[in-house]
Design a protein around this motif. Structure first.
Motif, PDB file in Angstrom:
ATOM      1  N   ILE A 109       1.162  -1.260   0.046  1.00  0.00           N
ATOM      2  CA  ILE A 109       0.192  -0.157  -0.082  1.00  0.00           C
ATOM      3  C   ILE A 109       0.836   1.164  -0.195  1.00  0.00           C
ATOM      4  N   ALA A 110       1.001   1.748  -1.157  1.00  0.00           N
ATOM      5  CA  ALA A 110       2.097   2.642  -1.366  1.00  0.00           C
ATOM      6  C   ALA A 110       3.654   2.376  -0.819  1.00  0.00           C
ATOM      7  N   ASP A 111       3.731   0.736  -0.674  1.00  0.00           N
ATOM      8  CA  ASP A 111       5.201   0.795  -0.335  1.00  0.00           C
ATOM      9  C   ASP A 111       5.578  -0.453  -1.253  1.00  0.00           C
ATOM     10  N   PHE A 152      -8.053   5.798  -2.921  1.00  0.00           N
ATOM     11  CA  PHE A 152      -6.557   5.932  -2.216  1.00  0.00           C
ATOM     12  C   PHE A 152      -5.809   6.402  -3.517  1.00  0.00           C
ATOM     13  N   GLY A 154      -2.475   7.548  -3.081  1.00  0.00           N
ATOM     14  CA  GLY A 154      -1.004   7.544  -2.798  1.00  0.00           C
ATOM     15  C   GLY A 154      -0.372   9.085  -2.700  1.00  0.00           C
ATOM     16  N   PHE A 155       0.884   8.809  -3.155  1.00  0.00           N
ATOM     17  CA  PHE A 155       1.679   9.973  -3.107  1.00  0.00           C
ATOM     18  C   PHE A 155       1.541  10.951  -4.499  1.00  0.00           C
ATOM     19  N   TYR A 180      -1.219  10.181   0.668  1.00  0.00           N
ATOM     20  CA  TYR A 180       0.097  10.196   1.386  1.00  0.00           C
ATOM     21  C   TYR A 180       0.776  11.442   1.093  1.00  0.00           C
TER      22      TYR A 180
END
Length: 297
Positions: A109-111, A152, A154-155, A180
């Motif tokens: 999740i954005a990782d 969502f 993310g960035f 994020y």
């Protein structure tokens, strides 16, 4: 880094034989005791340990009294070579159980972790998950914005033009928007959001979730942009923005919009334009255009 609250013996960790394959392990986003008992069991039992940040996982295991037992923690992050994923897939195919954890929160999740997940799917390697904390869901629970639907994103891009384009692309999504953001860019991000989405849209800046200095600041994008133009916060940030509230168009207005568009465009292009402009299903607008055409005939 994790807010340290040592576990003590009550957690009753069970070391067990895990089936071959990969388990994605959700780990805390702040307070170390937010980890699940199953996640601790997996970390204690896996043949191989893999992490985005090896020091972070080692610290978490130390807090909860989990021994490496002769194992070492391998690194897998955005800058790892393809050979790392290949080695892990081969190990799983040879019967090894592998636990993978991001630095914080849920893997993928954005990782990092997606390449490992995709490679496992292609190779037929069993994959499961020991779910845990997520900054996205924690922010939604605390932000005070609708949670029936969320998007969502993310960035956002760091360059202004690309960031504005990304914000404009989600402007009309009928769901709470979740991003994020870096504390260094939060001021610029809110300024551009105000420009792209409108300053009256309600938002919430959620900072340092589950940690000692947790803070939720709510307001309009105008208000939040003004505040963070003068303040540079510290810590991890999740930004929520309310969905767009487009006025519903009645059948007469829809007909007028189509008539105007059809003067300049083909039926196909006119339908595309009107459906996007008013966030209507294309089929609905196409049917209205057909009815208009039959009237003209």
């Amino acid at each position: 880094s994790y807010r340290v609250q040592r576990a003590g013996p009550a957690l009753n960790i069970h070391k067990q034989k895990l089936a071959p394959g990969i388990t994605f392990v959700g780990v805390p986003i702040g307070t170390a005791r937010d980890i699940t008992l199953r996640a601790l069991d997996v970390l204690a039992s896996a043949d191989m340990l893999v992490s985005e940040d090896t020091r972070s996982l080692l610290k978490l295991m130390d807090i909860h009294g989990i021994s490496l037992g002769g194992r070492k923690i391998s690194a897998l992050h955005d800058h790892s070579s393809a050979g790392v994923v290949e080695r892990l897939i081969k190990a799983a195919q040879e019967g090894k159980s592998i636990a993978y954890a991001s630095e914080a929160g849920m893997p993928l999740i954005a990782d990092p972790g997606f390449e490992l997940s995709r490679a496992a799917a292609v190779a037929g390697v069993p994959v499961t998950c020991a779910p845990g904390p997520s900054a996205v869901l924690t922010a939604l629970a605390l932000g005070g914005l609708p949670t029936d639907a969320f998007h969502f994103a993310g960035f956002l891009p760091s360059a202004k033009a690309a960031r504005l384009a990304a914000l404009e692309s989600v402007r009309d999504i009928r769901a709470t928007l979740v991003f994020y953001e870096s504390p260094k860019r939060i001021g610029a991000m809110l300024r551009d959001a105000k420009s792209a989405l409108g300053g009256t849209r309600t938002a919430a800046v959620c900072r340092e979730l589950t940690k000692k200095f947790e803070e939720i600041r709510r307001g309009s994008l105008d208000e939040l942009a003004e505040f963070y133009a003068q303040t540079t916060p510290k810590g991890e940030i999740v930004v929520l923005m309310d969905r767009g509230h487009l006025e519903k168009i009645n059948s007469d207005d829809l007909e007028m919009a189509l008539l105007g568009a059809l003067k300049e465009l083909s039926m196909r292009d006119a339908v595309d334009l009107v459906s996007k402009a008013h966030a209507l299903p294309r089929r609905q607008v196409y049917q209205a255009a057909l009815e208009l055409s039959s009237k003209d005939d």
